[in-house]
Design a protein around this motif. Structure first.
Motif, mmCIF file in Angstrom:
data_model
loop_
_atom_site.group_PDB
_atom_site.id
_atom_site.type_symbol
_atom_site.label_atom_id
_atom_site.label_comp_id
_atom_site.label_asym_id
_atom_site.label_seq_id
_atom_site.Cartn_x
_atom_site.Cartn_y
_atom_site.Cartn_z
ATOM 1 N N UNK A 91 -18.398 -20.762 -23.693
ATOM 2 C CA UNK A 91 -18.182 -19.324 -23.502
ATOM 3 C C UNK A 91 -19.300 -18.675 -22.698
ATOM 4 N N UNK A 92 -20.417 -19.374 -22.578
ATOM 5 C CA UNK A 92 -21.582 -18.802 -21.888
ATOM 6 C C UNK A 92 -22.471 -19.936 -21.394
ATOM 7 N N UNK A 93 -23.282 -19.650 -20.399
ATOM 8 C CA UNK A 93 -24.379 -20.548 -20.041
ATOM 9 C C UNK A 93 -25.681 -19.897 -20.511
ATOM 10 N N UNK A 94 -26.649 -20.716 -20.762
ATOM 11 C CA UNK A 94 -27.945 -20.193 -21.202
ATOM 12 C C UNK A 94 -28.729 -19.597 -20.048
ATOM 13 N N UNK A 95 -28.447 -20.097 -18.841
ATOM 14 C CA UNK A 95 -29.146 -19.605 -17.661
ATOM 15 C C UNK A 95 -28.214 -19.678 -16.454
ATOM 16 N N UNK A 115 -24.183 -8.270 -9.653
ATOM 17 C CA UNK A 115 -23.176 -9.123 -10.287
ATOM 18 C C UNK A 115 -23.808 -10.115 -11.260
ATOM 19 N N UNK A 116 -25.010 -10.557 -10.938
ATOM 20 C CA UNK A 116 -25.762 -11.427 -11.846
ATOM 21 C C UNK A 116 -26.059 -10.689 -13.145
ATOM 22 N N UNK A 117 -26.515 -9.451 -13.022
ATOM 23 C CA UNK A 117 -26.773 -8.615 -14.205
ATOM 24 C C UNK A 117 -25.480 -8.368 -14.988
ATOM 25 N N UNK A 118 -24.397 -8.125 -14.260
ATOM 26 C CA UNK A 118 -23.107 -7.886 -14.901
ATOM 27 C C UNK A 118 -22.648 -9.113 -15.688
ATOM 28 N N UNK A 119 -22.894 -10.297 -15.138
ATOM 29 C CA UNK A 119 -22.529 -11.531 -15.842
ATOM 30 C C UNK A 119 -23.219 -11.614 -17.194
ATOM 31 N N UNK A 120 -24.470 -11.212 -17.215
ATOM 32 C CA UNK A 120 -25.203 -11.228 -18.487
ATOM 33 C C UNK A 120 -24.672 -10.157 -19.436
ATOM 34 N N UNK A 121 -24.391 -8.992 -18.894
ATOM 35 C CA UNK A 121 -23.880 -7.903 -19.738
ATOM 36 C C UNK A 121 -22.532 -8.262 -20.350
ATOM 37 N N UNK A 122 -21.739 -9.044 -19.633
ATOM 38 C CA UNK A 122 -20.433 -9.485 -20.137
ATOM 39 C C UNK A 122 -20.539 -10.637 -21.128
ATOM 40 N N UNK A 123 -21.749 -11.161 -21.311
ATOM 41 C CA UNK A 123 -21.946 -12.266 -22.240
ATOM 42 C C UNK A 123 -21.656 -13.626 -21.644
ATOM 43 N N UNK A 124 -21.486 -13.685 -20.334
ATOM 44 C CA UNK A 124 -21.200 -14.959 -19.673
ATOM 45 C C UNK A 124 -22.463 -15.795 -19.496
ATOM 46 N N UNK A 125 -23.612 -15.132 -19.536
ATOM 47 C CA UNK A 125 -24.908 -15.804 -19.397
ATOM 48 C C UNK A 125 -25.912 -15.150 -20.331
ATOM 49 N N UNK A 126 -26.709 -15.966 -20.984
ATOM 50 C CA UNK A 126 -27.762 -15.439 -21.868
ATOM 51 C C UNK A 126 -28.972 -14.966 -21.066
ATOM 52 N N UNK A 127 -29.280 -15.700 -19.997
ATOM 53 C CA UNK A 127 -30.424 -15.378 -19.144
ATOM 54 C C UNK A 127 -30.007 -15.524 -17.689
ATOM 55 N N UNK A 128 -30.738 -14.857 -16.803
ATOM 56 C CA UNK A 128 -30.405 -14.901 -15.383
ATOM 57 C C UNK A 128 -31.640 -15.237 -14.557
ATOM 58 N N UNK A 129 -31.391 -15.795 -13.381
ATOM 59 C CA UNK A 129 -32.511 -16.151 -12.516
ATOM 60 C C UNK A 129 -32.038 -16.402 -11.095
ATOM 61 N N UNK A 130 -32.937 -16.966 -10.314
ATOM 62 C CA UNK A 130 -32.700 -17.173 -8.895
ATOM 63 C C UNK A 130 -33.186 -18.573 -8.514
ATOM 64 N N UNK A 131 -32.868 -18.981 -7.311
ATOM 65 C CA UNK A 131 -33.293 -20.298 -6.831
ATOM 66 C C UNK A 131 -33.480 -20.223 -5.320
#
Length: 268
Positions: A91-95, A115-131
């Motif tokens: 249901x989610x990724x940790x990062x 959209x990255x922030x939105x993904x976290x707000x929707x519960x799709x990701x616990x944490x966000x980052x870049x590469x």
């Protein structure tokens, strides 16, 4: 953010089929819990199957995936993340990471960071980052997302590309550095300086390199399909290198970059 990224993790770039099965199965059995993948690796479905049947509880796992640059637009971003989750059977990724900044800024950074922030707000990701973000791009991403929102920048780091300016910027701004290709796709194994240090510590060259990265405060995601190598990588974290060894490794920096596609940003 205070989330700790399990170190080391298992990198799965270029792994599919039996190689992927061996890597994930052996790693989990040895105690690895951090599995790193990406949409472009085309192995999310296989990893999802392996994790679902592993017997390891989802709450114990730390799963990272990355959004490919063709999915950075507002219309494509969230649907692509949902597709990744379906493949990974979670249901989610940790990062969740932006795999590469948009080439030639075709998609404005404001659009995909939002959209990255939105993904976290929707519960799709616990944490966000870049590469693969440069210092300038990190500064812009921090401005858009807010301080403390970006957990990590995943970049190439190894003795021949020490990436000091990027690492120092990240650490000043409380962004964890995750190092990919930490063994320079095997090139470290051919280095005489590293061989001498390894012999001195009764360790392998790979262990010396991973210990050096750990002492720099860098999370590593080496890739291996062999149980002995996976176990050896874990054991590297028991090795502590003295200052003279650190200094010798620092002399190996040659700005030798392996991951340099034609759509890459202008590096620092």
């Amino acid at each position: 953010m205070t989330t700790a990224i399990p170190n080391p993790g298992l990198g799965t770039f270029r792994l599919k089929g039996d190689d992927l099965k061996s890597a994930v199965t052996e790693a989990l059995d040895l105690g690895y819990r951090h599995i790193d993948t990406a949409q472009i690796y085309e192995n999310e479905s296989e990893i999802g199957d392996l994790l679902a049947t592993s017997g390891v509880d989802r709450s114990e796992l730390f799963i990272t995936t990355k959004v490919w640059y063709t999915n950075l637009t507002r219309d494509a971003f969230i649907p692509s993340v949902r597709e990744s989750l379906a493949k990974l059977k979670t249901d989610y990724v940790d990062l969740l990471l932006i795999h590469w900044p948009s080439p030639d800024e075709e998609v404005p950074m404001e659009e995909y960071i939002s959209q990255l922030l939105e993904s976290r707000e929707l519960g799709l990701a616990r944490n966000i980052g870049i590469s693969n973000f440069t210092i300038d791009q990190m500064e812009r991403a921090i401005h858009i997302a807010g301080e403390g929102e970006i957990l990590t920048n995943q970049v190439e780091v190894h003795p021949f590309l020490q990436n000091n300016a990027v690492v120092e910027f990240c650490q000043r701004n409380n962004i964890v550095v995750t190092g990919f290709m930490p063994l320079a796709v095997g090139k470290v194994l051919e280095d005489d300086t590293l061989a001498i240090i390894a012999e001195k510590h009764n360790a392998t060259i790979a262990q010396v390199v991973l210990a050096w990265l750990k002492q720099r405060g860098i999370v590593v995601i080496p890739s291996s399909t062999k149980r002995a190598h996976l176990a050896s990588n874990l054991a590297a974290f028991n090795l502590s290198l003295p200052e003279e060894d650190i200094a010798d490794i620092q002399q190996l920096d040659a700005n030798h970059r392996i991951a340099a596609p034609d759509f890459a940003p202008t590096w620092d």
